[in-house]
Design an enzyme around this catalytic site. Structure first.
Site, PDB file in Angstrom:
ATOM      1  N   LYS A 120      -2.734   1.330  14.048  1.00 42.06           N
ATOM      2  CA  LYS A 120      -1.536   0.973  13.279  1.00 42.06           C
ATOM      3  C   LYS A 120      -0.809   2.239  12.812  1.00 42.06           C
ATOM      4  CE  LYS A 120       1.603  -0.915  11.013  1.00 42.06           C
ATOM      5  NZ  LYS A 120       2.728  -1.593  11.615  1.00 42.06           N
ATOM      6  N   LEU A 131       6.327   5.925  17.055  1.00 42.36           N
ATOM      7  CA  LEU A 131       7.698   5.391  17.033  1.00 42.36           C
ATOM      8  C   LEU A 131       8.620   6.337  16.263  1.00 42.36           C
ATOM      9  CD1 LEU A 131       6.881   1.614  16.414  1.00 42.36           C
ATOM     10  CD2 LEU A 131       7.952   2.581  18.466  1.00 42.36           C
ATOM     11  N   CYS A 184       7.783   1.900   5.828  1.00 43.66           N
ATOM     12  CA  CYS A 184       6.489   2.255   6.424  1.00 43.66           C
ATOM     13  C   CYS A 184       6.410   3.569   7.197  1.00 43.66           C
ATOM     14  CB  CYS A 184       6.016   1.112   7.299  1.00 43.66           C
ATOM     15  SG  CYS A 184       5.651  -0.347   6.315  1.00 43.66           S
ATOM     16  N   THR A 219       0.864  -1.185   0.000  1.00 41.73           N
ATOM     17  CA  THR A 219       0.000   0.000   0.000  1.00 41.73           C
ATOM     18  C   THR A 219       0.902   1.237   0.000  1.00 41.73           C
ATOM     19  OG1 THR A 219      -0.049  -0.203   2.417  1.00 41.73           O
ATOM     20  CG2 THR A 219      -1.935  -1.070   1.209  1.00 41.73           C
ATOM     21  N   PRO A 220       1.637   1.452  -1.091  1.00 40.65           N
ATOM     22  CA  PRO A 220       2.606   2.555  -1.103  1.00 40.65           C
ATOM     23  C   PRO A 220       1.925   3.923  -1.126  1.00 40.65           C
ATOM     24  CG  PRO A 220       2.440   1.564  -3.287  1.00 40.65           C
ATOM     25  CD  PRO A 220       1.558   0.759  -2.383  1.00 40.65           C
ATOM     26  N   THR A 221       2.734   4.963  -1.017  1.00 41.67           N
ATOM     27  CA  THR A 221       2.192   6.314  -1.124  1.00 41.67           C
ATOM     28  C   THR A 221       1.831   6.570  -2.589  1.00 41.67           C
ATOM     29  OG1 THR A 221       3.638   6.973   0.680  1.00 41.67           O
ATOM     30  CG2 THR A 221       2.708   8.753  -0.660  1.00 41.67           C
ATOM     31  N   LYS A 240      18.133  -0.709   8.197  1.00 43.56           N
ATOM     32  CA  LYS A 240      18.492  -1.040   9.582  1.00 43.56           C
ATOM     33  C   LYS A 240      19.268  -2.343   9.530  1.00 43.56           C
ATOM     34  CE  LYS A 240      15.186  -3.056  12.155  1.00 43.56           C
ATOM     35  NZ  LYS A 240      13.886  -3.393  12.771  1.00 43.56           N
ATOM     36  N   ALA A 246       8.617  -5.832  13.235  1.00 41.58           N
ATOM     37  CA  ALA A 246       9.679  -4.990  12.682  1.00 41.58           C
ATOM     38  C   ALA A 246      10.621  -5.892  11.894  1.00 41.58           C
ATOM     39  CB  ALA A 246      10.436  -4.281  13.801  1.00 41.58           C
TER      40      ALA A 246
HETATM   41  P1  NAD Z   1       5.812  -6.148  -0.091  1.00 44.64           P
HETATM   42  O1  NAD Z   1       5.896  -5.210  -1.215  1.00 44.64           O
HETATM   43  O2  NAD Z   1       7.038  -6.825   0.431  1.00 44.64           O
HETATM   44  O3  NAD Z   1       4.785  -7.329  -0.456  1.00 44.64           O
HETATM   45  C1  NAD Z   1       3.553  -7.131  -1.065  1.00 44.64           C
HETATM   46  C2  NAD Z   1       3.325  -8.268  -2.049  1.00 44.64           C
HETATM   47  O4  NAD Z   1       1.999  -8.166  -2.558  1.00 44.64           O
HETATM   48  C3  NAD Z   1       4.271  -8.236  -3.263  1.00 44.64           C
HETATM   49  O5  NAD Z   1       4.993  -9.454  -3.338  1.00 44.64           O
HETATM   50  C4  NAD Z   1       3.314  -8.069  -4.474  1.00 44.64           C
HETATM   51  O6  NAD Z   1       3.731  -8.776  -5.624  1.00 44.64           O
HETATM   52  C5  NAD Z   1       2.025  -8.634  -3.917  1.00 44.64           C
HETATM   53  N1  NAD Z   1       0.821  -8.195  -4.614  1.00 44.64           N
HETATM   54  C6  NAD Z   1       0.473  -6.933  -4.986  1.00 44.64           C
HETATM   55  N2  NAD Z   1      -0.729  -6.951  -5.598  1.00 44.64           N
HETATM   56  C7  NAD Z   1      -1.151  -8.236  -5.621  1.00 44.64           C
HETATM   57  C8  NAD Z   1      -2.316  -8.896  -6.115  1.00 44.64           C
HETATM   58  N3  NAD Z   1      -3.281  -8.200  -6.691  1.00 44.64           N
HETATM   59  N4  NAD Z   1      -2.414 -10.230  -5.957  1.00 44.64           N
HETATM   60  C9  NAD Z   1      -1.418 -10.942  -5.363  1.00 44.64           C
HETATM   61  N5  NAD Z   1      -0.295 -10.375  -4.860  1.00 44.64           N
HETATM   62  C10 NAD Z   1      -0.170  -9.039  -4.984  1.00 44.64           C
HETATM   63  O7  NAD Z   1       5.081  -5.372   1.084  1.00 44.64           O
HETATM   64  P2  NAD Z   1       5.200  -5.635   2.667  1.00 44.64           P
HETATM   65  O8  NAD Z   1       6.411  -4.984   3.210  1.00 44.64           O
HETATM   66  O9  NAD Z   1       4.958  -7.081   2.944  1.00 44.64           O
HETATM   67  O10 NAD Z   1       3.966  -4.785   3.169  1.00 44.64           O
HETATM   68  C11 NAD Z   1       2.631  -5.199   2.954  1.00 44.64           C
HETATM   69  C12 NAD Z   1       1.730  -4.355   3.837  1.00 44.64           C
HETATM   70  O11 NAD Z   1       2.049  -4.586   5.216  1.00 44.64           O
HETATM   71  C13 NAD Z   1       1.858  -2.846   3.624  1.00 44.64           C
HETATM   72  O12 NAD Z   1       0.594  -2.261   3.768  1.00 44.64           O
HETATM   73  C14 NAD Z   1       2.758  -2.407   4.761  1.00 44.64           C
HETATM   74  O13 NAD Z   1       2.505  -1.076   5.128  1.00 44.64           O
HETATM   75  C15 NAD Z   1       2.350  -3.339   5.866  1.00 44.64           C
HETATM   76  N6  NAD Z   1       3.386  -3.596   6.886  1.00 44.64           N
HETATM   77  C16 NAD Z   1       4.683  -3.825   6.495  1.00 44.64           C
HETATM   78  C17 NAD Z   1       5.646  -4.120   7.460  1.00 44.64           C
HETATM   79  C18 NAD Z   1       7.083  -4.391   7.086  1.00 44.64           C
HETATM   80  O14 NAD Z   1       7.899  -4.558   7.994  1.00 44.64           O
HETATM   81  N7  NAD Z   1       7.442  -4.463   5.823  1.00 44.64           N
HETATM   82  C19 NAD Z   1       5.277  -4.215   8.814  1.00 44.64           C
HETATM   83  C20 NAD Z   1       3.948  -3.994   9.158  1.00 44.64           C
HETATM   84  C21 NAD Z   1       3.016  -3.690   8.178  1.00 44.64           C
HETATM   85  C1  UGA Z   2       8.567  -0.381  12.060  1.00 46.78           C
HETATM   86  C2  UGA Z   2       7.883  -0.622  13.415  1.00 46.78           C
HETATM   87  O1  UGA Z   2       8.891  -0.754  14.421  1.00 46.78           O
HETATM   88  C3  UGA Z   2       7.021  -1.881  13.367  1.00 46.78           C
HETATM   89  O2  UGA Z   2       6.314  -2.019  14.609  1.00 46.78           O
HETATM   90  C4  UGA Z   2       6.025  -1.750  12.218  1.00 46.78           C
HETATM   91  O3  UGA Z   2       5.240  -2.925  12.124  1.00 46.78           O
HETATM   92  C5  UGA Z   2       6.784  -1.538  10.927  1.00 46.78           C
HETATM   93  O4  UGA Z   2       7.593  -0.337  11.022  1.00 46.78           O
HETATM   94  C6  UGA Z   2       5.887  -1.320   9.731  1.00 46.78           C
HETATM   95  O5  UGA Z   2       4.736  -0.967   9.872  1.00 46.78           O
HETATM   96  O6  UGA Z   2       6.442  -1.519   8.660  1.00 46.78           O
HETATM   97  P1  UGA Z   2      10.702  -1.374  10.841  1.00 46.78           P
HETATM   98  O7  UGA Z   2      10.509  -0.225   9.927  1.00 46.78           O
HETATM   99  O8  UGA Z   2      10.869  -2.730  10.277  1.00 46.78           O
HETATM  100  O9  UGA Z   2       9.463  -1.478  11.849  1.00 46.78           O
HETATM  101  O10 UGA Z   2      11.978  -1.115  11.755  1.00 46.78           O
HETATM  102  P2  UGA Z   2      12.268  -0.237  13.067  1.00 46.78           P
HETATM  103  O11 UGA Z   2      13.013  -1.068  14.016  1.00 46.78           O
HETATM  104  O12 UGA Z   2      11.052   0.417  13.586  1.00 46.78           O
HETATM  105  O13 UGA Z   2      13.259   0.865  12.509  1.00 46.78           O
HETATM  106  C7  UGA Z   2      12.822   1.865  11.609  1.00 46.78           C
HETATM  107  C8  UGA Z   2      13.931   2.847  11.356  1.00 46.78           C
HETATM  108  O14 UGA Z   2      14.206   3.637  12.511  1.00 46.78           O
HETATM  109  C9  UGA Z   2      15.259   2.196  10.986  1.00 46.78           C
HETATM  110  O15 UGA Z   2      15.880   2.937   9.965  1.00 46.78           O
HETATM  111  C10 UGA Z   2      16.048   2.259  12.275  1.00 46.78           C
HETATM  112  O16 UGA Z   2      17.432   2.202  12.081  1.00 46.78           O
HETATM  113  C11 UGA Z   2      15.586   3.596  12.813  1.00 46.78           C
HETATM  114  N1  UGA Z   2      15.743   3.747  14.284  1.00 46.78           N
HETATM  115  C12 UGA Z   2      15.081   2.919  15.136  1.00 46.78           C
HETATM  116  C13 UGA Z   2      16.514   4.788  14.786  1.00 46.78           C
HETATM  117  O17 UGA Z   2      17.109   5.575  14.019  1.00 46.78           O
HETATM  118  N2  UGA Z   2      16.624   4.939  16.140  1.00 46.78           N
HETATM  119  C14 UGA Z   2      15.982   4.118  17.016  1.00 46.78           C
HETATM  120  O18 UGA Z   2      16.124   4.323  18.249  1.00 46.78           O
HETATM  121  C15 UGA Z   2      15.192   3.073  16.491  1.00 46.78           C
END
Ligand code: NAD
Ligand code: UGA
Length: 461
Positions: free
Chosen positions: A222, A229, A278, A94-96, A341, A166
């Site tokens: 969320k 954070l 994110c 769900t990108p920007t 990270k 994370a």
């Molecule tokens: P990602 O880009 O790694 O994975 C998304 C996947 O969805 C891709 O492999 C893509 O090919 C697939 N996809 C897209 N459209 C599709 C379709 N129509 N049918 C089947 N597959 C499809 O993304 P992500 O990092 O896993 O993030 C997914 C969601 O979770 C986002 O909303 C993100 O904000 C949220 N989230 C991410 C993290 C994280 O640490 N990356 C943590 C918490 C929440």
């Molecule tokens: C973050 C949240 O921690 C997760 O809870 C959430 O699910 C996730 O985003 C998401 O929605 O994608 P993540 O981005 O994987 O997780 O990693 P973090 O550990 O939160 O670090 C984010 C960034 O902040 C990194 O670049 C890290 O190096 C930086 N950071 C973190 C700092 O610069 N200082 C700190 O004290 C902590």
């Protein structure tokens, strides 16, 4: 068919950083449930089926190996998985938004909506749809309208189960979460779904850590969690700038304030800036939502968290240029770490991207080293011109370099032989520690000029 062996069938659409690890843990902990993870990307699915998983995450391979082929399956057949499953998690990206109304702020929901429309088209029975992706508040409402507008008499109940893992600690976070959040409607059907999802997670999560709420609270929680954070990091980074002007030390300040149990010690590590896919996107989403509801003061408040983060990385590069006598043209600079990270190969929104581009703009000769992120770094910097090299070996990176710039807090960078590194570098040799992970006093003794974040520089001139 194999499904008969199982009590339930769960599908997950989207096999990315969230879908893959989350479903692997569900499958490992619930052997009586069939879990199928589907994706439109055939190479990604193939990688999930191989020994070379598409993402690097400590402990992931063991969890996948435990369940794969038993009750965990990866497939590109999205339609078959939709038909077969009673519960469908949607974990697509769900990108920007980059175009049209809300460009640069709002979430681009096209992948989500496409998925919802496909579910309606293909489904032949009632289903629970679980939002795993991070979405704007009230997306579930829009989705329910799309899903339940079908003429097949099928009912879809939409729940929100945002993911808080994370990267780098995903498996640990999933196995032992601070909390699992389940947002459902508070109708009879919604409460039945709530019970079903609570029972699913209760296979391994203590029920006290499974929180339930209405759908909108879950969606907003969320966005709010990520905003809080990120805000902590921008707060400590703002203090780091004051430290550099006053000879206060940001680690000492962070420690002192973190000892207040109301503030807490975590997420107070000053840095070159936060990255990751994110934080920025979710705050922008919150900003857009606030603007949409006419809450401009609220929007500005959160937008400043991002502005401060941009300022921090800009400040880092400016400090490098200024310390190196206001010119870095033709100087070799070794960038230590490209991942956003440590313990991940993910480079999305990594501050290192900005750092490297700025250094190249100044005509520096940049060499990027990282234990896991070189492939992604090459993609991110594919359009860059200038002198740019990549190597997995930090000792090769520093050969003939004027400076080392630490951009990722990889543990291995603490353990390098800095005497050897110093000997291989041009003099005067500089270290810019964008993560404050190195032993600055020792580096200074060796002969380096050391520039940490939020601390007094240690220089020999
Ligand atoms: P990602 O880009 O790694 O994975 C998304 C996947 O969805 C891709 O492999 C893509 O090919 C697939 N996809 C897209 N459209 C599709 C379709 N129509 N049918 C089947 N597959 C499809 O993304 P992500 O990092 O896993 O993030 C997914 C969601 O979770 C986002 O909303 C993100 O904000 C949220 N989230 C991410 C993290 C994280 O640490 N990356 C943590 C918490 C929440
Ligand atoms: C973050 C949240 O921690 C997760 O809870 C959430 O699910 C996730 O985003 C998401 O929605 O994608 P993540 O981005 O994987 O997780 O990693 P973090 O550990 O939160 O670090 C984010 C960034 O902040 C990194 O670049 C890290 O190096 C930086 N950071 C973190 C700092 O610069 N200082 C700190 O004290 C902590």
């Amino acid at each position: 068919m194999a499904t008969r062996r199982f009590k339930k069938h769960i599908a997950c659409i989207g096999a990315g950083y969230v879908g893959g690890p989350t479903m692997a843990v569900i499958a490992a902990k619930c052997p009586d449930i069939k879990v199928t993870v589907v994706d439109i990307s055939a190479p990604r699915i193939k990688a999930w089926e191989s020994d070379n998983l598409p993402i690097y995450e400590p402990g992931l391979f063991d969890v996948v190996k435990k369940a794969r082929g038993r009750n965990l399956f990866f497939s590109t057949d999205v339609d078959a998985a939709i038909k077969d499953a009673g519960i469908i998690f949607v974990s697509v990206n769900t990108p920007t938004k980059t175009f049209g109304e809300g460009a640069g702020k709002a979430a681009d929901l096209q992948y989500w909506e496409k998925t919802a429309r496909n579910i309606v088209k293909v489904a032949t029975s009632n289903k629970i749809i679980v939002e795993k992706s991070t979405l704007p508040v009230r997306t579930a409402h829009a989705m329910e309208r799309i899903l339940n507008a079908n003429e097949k008499g099928i009912h879809f109940e939409v729940a929100s189960n945002p993911e808080f893992l994370a990267e780098g600690s995903a498996i640990k976070d999933l196995l032992n979460p601070d909390r699992v959040l389940l947002g459902t409607q508070e109708t009879k059907a919604g409460l039945a779904v709530r019970k079903e999802l609570v029972d699913l997670y209760a296979h391994w999560v203590n029920r006290a850590n499974i929180i339930t709420s209405n759908v909108w609270s879950a969606e907003l929680s969320k966005l709010a969690a990520n905003a809080f954070l990120a805000q902590r990091i921008s707060s400590i980074n703002s203090i780091s700038a004051i430290c550099e002007k006053t000879e206060a030390d940001v680690s000492e300040v962070g420690y002192a304030i973190g000892r207040d149990s109301r503030i807490g010690a975590k997420f107070l590590q000053a840095s070159v800036g936060f990255g990751g896919s994110c934080f920025k996107k979710d705050i922008l989403n919150l900003v857009y939502l606030s603007e949409h509801y006419g809450l401009s003061e609220v929007a500005q408040y959160w937008e400043n968290v991002i502005k401060l983060n941009d300022y921090q990385v800009t400040r880092f590069v400016r400090a490098m240029i200024s310390a190196m006598f206001n010119t870095i043209a033709k100087k070799r600079i070794a960038v230590f770490g490209f991942a956003f990270k440590a313990n991940t190969g993910d480079t999305r929104e990594s501050p290192a991207i900005y750092v490297v581009k700025k250094l190249l703009d100044e005509h520096a000769c940049v060499v990027v080293t990282d234990p896991k992120a070189i492939a992604n770094a090459k993609d991110d910097l594919a359009d860059c011109t200038g002198s740019l090299e990549f190597t997995a070996d930090p000792y090769a990176a520093v050969r003939g370099a004027h400076a080392v710039a630490v951009c990722t807090e990889w543990d291995e960078y603490r353990k390098l032989d800095y005497r050897r590194i110093f000997a291989a570098m041009e003099k005067p040799a500089f270290v810019f520690d964008g993560r404050n992970i190195l032993d600055h006093g020792r580096l200074f003794e060796i002969g380096f000029n050391v520039f940490p974040i939020g601390k007094k520089p240690l220089t020999h001139y």
